[in-house]
Scaffold this active site. Structure first.
Site, PDB file in Angstrom:
ATOM      1  N   GLU D  49     -17.152  31.656  -3.993  1.00 20.15           N
ATOM      2  CA  GLU D  49     -17.903  32.973  -4.169  1.00 20.15           C
ATOM      3  C   GLU D  49     -19.475  32.036  -3.684  1.00 20.15           C
ATOM      4  OE1 GLU D  49     -19.363  35.342  -8.595  1.00 20.15           O
ATOM      5  OE2 GLU D  49     -17.169  34.968  -8.479  1.00 20.15           O
ATOM      6  N   ASP D  60     -28.070  38.161 -13.536  1.00 17.02           N
ATOM      7  CA  ASP D  60     -27.936  36.386 -13.584  1.00 17.02           C
ATOM      8  C   ASP D  60     -29.490  35.630 -14.935  1.00 17.02           C
ATOM      9  OD1 ASP D  60     -26.015  35.840 -11.603  1.00 17.02           O
ATOM     10  OD2 ASP D  60     -27.361  36.699 -10.360  1.00 17.02           O
ATOM     11  N   TYR D 174     -12.955  40.549 -11.143  1.00 14.84           N
ATOM     12  CA  TYR D 174     -13.762  39.207 -12.354  1.00 14.84           C
ATOM     13  C   TYR D 174     -13.956  39.753 -13.768  1.00 14.84           C
ATOM     14  CZ  TYR D 174     -17.645  36.625 -12.569  1.00 14.84           C
ATOM     15  OH  TYR D 174     -18.268  35.304 -12.856  1.00 14.84           O
TER      16      TYR D 174
END
Lengths: 268, 386, 386, 268
Positions: D49, D60, D174
């Protein structure tokens, strides 16, 4: 109007051309007050206005405010100011003395006790700048009983009040020459003279003009148009400058300086 | 011009005629429908009246006693009840043809209110403020200047409210012919106490209209006493207990307080016979309170009379109690009150919990706390806020 | 969830379900008489609605053009329109059973509003604020803490509003199950822009009711755009010109401005597709305005659409023009506006004088200037105030 | 459910036990990225990734935010990140590469131009963390046309969305193991395993778990319960510490340190 005899117990032999200086009792300390009072008598003062220092003097400008501050710091109070009068006599003062005080200290003293104290200490007059006619009935009665003159004021704004105040006036009538608080004024408004005329018309006692008189020219004018003149701030300023002179010389020199200046100010 | 033994006009002769002129102008104005209409319109459309009556449900629940209602003068334009009176007097000044106003101010709230109405109505405005207060209240000084007022520094005395008031009166004496003196509280010579009460009673009148149930007690803080008179006056004839709260500062047994009725004696200040803080010679003593709006050495003469006749009960609250009340009200209701108002809140908190659940009280929140942030920040440590 | 091309939900998958939950809770609530009643009661009895519509007679006369009316959101509790929305969302949070709210804040106004309603409604409150803003807005930080909120310092990015919003979203991602995110403007993912508009349209609704004559133009400043949408929305179908004013900072031709629509391009920020300030790589650029409430790099997506469809005209006003307008309004009307609101005032002043006397405009005075005193004091010299 | 063959163009020979590391392109500068990518391949990475740094990365945590800051300061952009892929190939990287980017840079690039660029540069996959199913229609179509896998995410909050997302999933799914942003987590919630089970039930592609994996214990658990595991923040941290080692030694020593740590982290 023909002026009536005032109650200043015979000490006041004239009803015209009265020189009425104002000093703050205890400025800068009680001993000095006696000295200045005597010098003022020498210079021809006819009545002494003895001001009682007050924390919140509504009618006074910065010069007298400062003097009051000095006197308060020296421990002066209404009681002590009144008790100073016999000492002034002892030192040779023989002109009438008018105690000038704001109303609150009088209220705390108590009307009866206060007027008794004035009598006992031989005070001839009383002036309370924040006690207008409407609030003065009790003190008016009490002072009359004791033959003490309660001095009234008229102001340029008084208009239809002038007659009422003037007719009841005792001792002398304090004519506030211009709007505002005490303090020197460079010029005198032209209306002032006609105002004084009007007051004189109604007054049965001498009309003395105060607020702002600070030069010999003004004094001359008042000698001509009024029955007397009151000088406060200017006298207090002369005290200040005599104290300056003292610093660089001796006490006598300071007092001499004071006398000279006062003489120059009030000379005919 | 008397309230029992109190009130009157203890002023230099120069002011007597202007006060008479003012009195008759006021009497005429209060009879004039147009004047009253304009006053009420400005209050509604400019100042934000009616102010809400807020039920303090969380505080009520926390205390478990009487129902607590808050009269929200903190929501008035400029942040306190002061504007009610400033609008009324400024309209009167205009009606009298006087386009110059003067005002005194301590913390600056009345100065800001005066500067505000002067701007709104097109009058010039001079605000007298002690030099010490100017230093302490830099922000309000700037606010007044931004509004176009002139701020005049007063260095006499201690440079605080009492001295600013003296100086404003002196200036008025010299300029009374074309100046209107806009006094900020129910103090000063007659007819000021009555006039200011007239212009503040809207607080109590509204409260009466807004309350949908009986009121048992009403609380208001007292410095000069205008918010309290404004709240109390319409209830004087009613069966409701009225409680005025003075500033006990660091305690009424210390020299540092402003509890005029609790500890003062009758005397004359700023033209009126009332209670005041003074020494044995009748010299006025400087008061102290953490709240700049309460540290006045006198009190309105009508309060003096209500005290003497026992129609109003007067209590006092210390700095610390008031500060606790600021925090408590902030957290319970999301309303940060002025420290002045917090004095009333603190007393109400003490009493409400002793009252029964079917009783109700009203607290006059006379102003908002924004102006007090610097003081509060100094006081509350990081832990104090946990 | 779209306004023309704009809006949407550009958020991590984790937030999709919470957003759906929020949307259906909102839809239900807006149909629920009890909820709407409670919302309206809090606005009236707590926040001080209706706010007045003030006729600015002096400013009108000075300019000699259109009649100027001011919608007085500056009189709302906590000093700005922000509380309308905070009350609505906090009531919704409570209805959803979430007793923890989080909020982002720049200058602190929305943070204070959130902390206020959290106190009032008994919710816990975390306010995310950039560390640079915390430094600059010490007073509002203290105010939030006094109200019982926790202020969380955000050090990422430049430590300003954008970063605080990022961090609030991140925190919400991690805690969405029991936390309600109370967004302060008509930004963020659907349904936030619609929800905030719902809770702010009271401004325009009231204005419509209060105006006794036709309105020709309405002015409101635009940062995220909640006061403007609140004012404009009820007028969208009417024949009235709507003008949104962005912050031109030091000029739209310098890099230092916040004129998102004037100079920005479409993109995604904080979950919504709208106009924003970005570089050629799609990195978001830090905006600038002297007004902390306007320096946001994005804008509500509904504004983006109103801009593209030309229903609303968007203009921009520089720092200096806004500051002049603060002074002008203060002196003409005795109202010190927030610098944000002064942007709208400045544009209105420019245009009113060109309009005829039989026309009328409304300016939304979204907040009061008290919070801006430090900035104003820095700007206005002693001579500037003469 | 039996997993379908993904479109990772034959490069991905297994559908289980996938090790998917995440690094930020250009952290701390582009040359280094190539070195780290190769070391990860050596350590058994199955898919890389490649994160594109962004000014406002909503999903994040602080570790990746800081890495993004370093990369942005080094001049990295979406365009450059994509163009880095051929260089990675040239240097020997042969595992599939997934470009991880926030949506706004893609929007500015333009959907068509961007997907063309992915194809031209031989990128196998695309993951946009702030582009949920509802907003991804156009890119979904375009990536399908170009045989690029658009990776979807499911989260613990997804609930009834799981089925819908899982059934449409491509490449790998994911699975966000816990609420919150990227970053290490000490523990794994017990619900996580049942959540993974549920996702696997519906997914036609391998289910890889990410968000918070930072220890070999957690890796072991994921090897057992999921089809793969994604490690982001921990890898970025290992890069940070290898850079520390470099400072006091040489580049090779730093890279050796990195390899050792990664091996230890993912060992079976």
């Amino acid at each position: 109007m023909m002026k009536q005899q005032t109650l200043f117990q015979g000490k006041l032999t004239k009803q015209k051309d009265l020189f009425i200086p104002f000093i703050v009792a205890g400025d800068p300390h009680p001993d000095k007050t006696i000295q200045y009072a005597l010098r003022l008598q020498e210079a021809g003062a006819d009545v002494l206005e003895l001001g009682v220092p007050y924390s919140d003097p509504l009618a006074d400008g910065p010069v007298i405010q400062k003097a009051a501050r000095r006197a308060l710091d020296a421990g002066m109070s209404l009681r002590k100011a009144v008790e100073m009068v016999p000492e002034l006599r002892k030192a040779g003062l023989n002109i009438p003395v008018v105690i000038f005080t704001y109303y609150n200290p009088v209220l705390q003293y108590g009307h009866e006790a206060f007027i008794d104290a004035l009598e006992e200490n031989g005070v001839e007059g009383l002036l309370i700048p924040d006690l207008p006619l409407e609030e003065s009935e009790d003190l008016n009665e009490r002072t009359k009983e004791k033959d003490i003159e309660l001095i009234s004021l008229v102001a340029p704004t008084s208009e239809e009040r002038i007659k009422r105040i003037a007719e009841q006036a005792r001792g002398f009538l304090y004519c506030v020459s211009s709007l505002g608080v005490t303090g020197e004024r460079k010029e005198m408004a032209p209306e002032t003279l006609s105002f004084i005329e009007k007051v004189k018309e109604h007054s049965s006692v001498p009309v003395a003009v105060g607020f702002g008189i600070s030069s010999n020219d003004q004094v001359q004018l008042m000698r001509k148009h009024a029955d007397g003149f009151i000088i406060g701030s200017k006298i207090v300023k002369l005290i200040e400058s005599s104290l300056e002179v003292e610093k660089s010389g001796d006490e006598q020199e300071g007092l001499r300086h004071f006398s000279d200046e006062v003489n120059e100010l009030v000379q005919a | 011009g008397r309230y029992g033994d109190f009130g009157g006009k203890y002023v230099p002769e120069t002011l007597m005629a202007p006060l008479e002129e003012l009195e008759s102008a006021l009497d005429e104005a209060m009879q004039d429908e147009d004047f009253l209409k304009q006053y009420n319109e400005e209050l509604k459309e400019y100042a934000g009246r009616p102010t809400p009556l807020t039920y303090a449900d969380k505080l009520t629940k926390e205390l478990g006693g009487a129902e607590i209602y808050l009269k929200r003068e903190d929501l008035l334009h400029t942040g306190a009840h002061k504007l009610n009176n400033a609008i009324g007097q400024a309209l009167l000044a205009k009606r009298m043809g006087k386009d110059k106003i003067i005002a005194e101010t301590g913390a600056g709230q009345h100065g800001v209110a005066s500067a505000t109405v002067a701007a709104k109505l097109g009058l010039s405005c001079k605000v007298f403020m002690g030099e010490e207060d100017i230093r302490r209240q830099e922000l309000n000084v700037f606010r007044m200047k931004l509004l176009g007022a002139e701020v005049i520094s007063v260095s006499s005395g201690n440079g605080t409210l009492k001295d600013a008031t003296n100086e404003a009166i002196r200036y008025w004496v010299a300029n009374c012919e074309d100046h209107f003196y806009l006094i900020g509280s129910v103090v000063g010579p007659h007819p000021y106490p009555r006039m200011v009460r007239n212009f503040q009673r809207i607080i109590g009148d509204e409260t009466k209209e807004q309350m949908t149930r009986d009121i048992d007690r009403i609380y208001a803080c007292v410095g000069g006493g205008s918010n309290a008179i404004g709240m109390f006056y319409p209830f004087l004839e009613d069966e409701v207990e009225l409680v005025g709260i003075e500033a006990a500062g660091k305690g009424v047994d210390t020299p540092e307080h402003a509890a005029t009725l609790t500890k003062g004696t009758p005397g004359v200040i700023h033209g009126s016979l009332t209670y005041l803080m003074q020494d044995e010679n009748g010299q006025i003593v400087e008061p102290y309170s953490i709240s700049a709006g309460l540290d006045y050495p006198g009190i309105g003469p009508e309060h003096a009379n209500l005290f003497k006749t026992k129609r109003v009960r007067y209590e006092s609250i210390t700095d610390d109690e008031a500060l606790d009340a600021v925090k408590r009200m902030s957290r319970a209701e999301g309303i940060i009150p002025a420290i002045e108002s917090a004095h009333a809140i603190a007393q109400a908190i003490k009493e409400a919990k002793e009252m029964s659940k079917d009783q109700a009280i009203v607290i006059n929140v006379s102003g908002r706390g924004d102006k007090d942030m610097a003081t509060l920040m100094e006081h509350f440590t990081e832990e104090g806020l946990q």
